[in-house]
Design a protein around this motif. Structure first.
Motif, PDB file in Angstrom:
ATOM      1  N   ALA A  36      16.666  53.363  -5.345  1.00  0.00           N
ATOM      2  CA  ALA A  36      17.429  53.706  -4.145  1.00  0.00           C
ATOM      3  C   ALA A  36      16.647  54.679  -3.265  1.00  0.00           C
ATOM      4  O   ALA A  36      16.551  54.491  -2.048  1.00  0.00           O
TER       5      ALA A  36
ATOM      6  N   GLN B 166      18.462  55.034  -9.389  1.00  0.00           N
ATOM      7  CA  GLN B 166      18.358  56.127  -8.423  1.00  0.00           C
ATOM      8  C   GLN B 166      16.973  56.173  -7.802  1.00  0.00           C
ATOM      9  O   GLN B 166      16.823  56.386  -6.597  1.00  0.00           O
TER      10      GLN B 166
ATOM     11  N   ILE C 265      22.436  54.703  -3.727  1.00  0.00           N
ATOM     12  CA  ILE C 265      22.523  54.268  -5.115  1.00  0.00           C
ATOM     13  C   ILE C 265      23.643  53.239  -5.254  1.00  0.00           C
ATOM     14  O   ILE C 265      23.523  52.273  -6.013  1.00  0.00           O
TER      15      ILE C 265
END
Length: 86
Positions: free
Chosen positions: A36, A33, A43
């Motif tokens: 991302a 995460q 994600i």
């Protein structure tokens, strides 16, 4: 325009690339995460590449993830290439 079908060899390279990115992320102590968010990708995109579901990610996508991880593209290339010659 239809996208060209990905070859078995390209899929294998995609799996090795995903593994190299996942290993780099784990070594950096980052969550998927976080990668991302920093790379401004979803994600799902990060996870798809790491698991090899996306066999042929775009250059800019790989570059953004590598930058977020502080990993050079040369290092990724060498990791993927060295795996293929083993």
């Amino acid at each position: 325009m239809a996208r060209k079908q990905v070859s078995a060899e390209d899929r294998e390279v995609g799996h090795r690339l995903g593994a190299a990115l996942r290993d780099a992320r784990n070594a950096a102590g980052m969550s998927a995460q976080t990668v991302a968010s920093v790379s401004e990708l979803s994600i799902d995109t990060v996870r798809s590449i790491e698991t090899g579901r996306t066999a042929s990610p775009s250059f800019i996508t790989v570059a953004r993830i590598a930058d977020a991880l502080g990993v050079s593209l040369d290092r990724l290339h060498n990791a993927v290439r060295s795996e293929s010659s083993s």
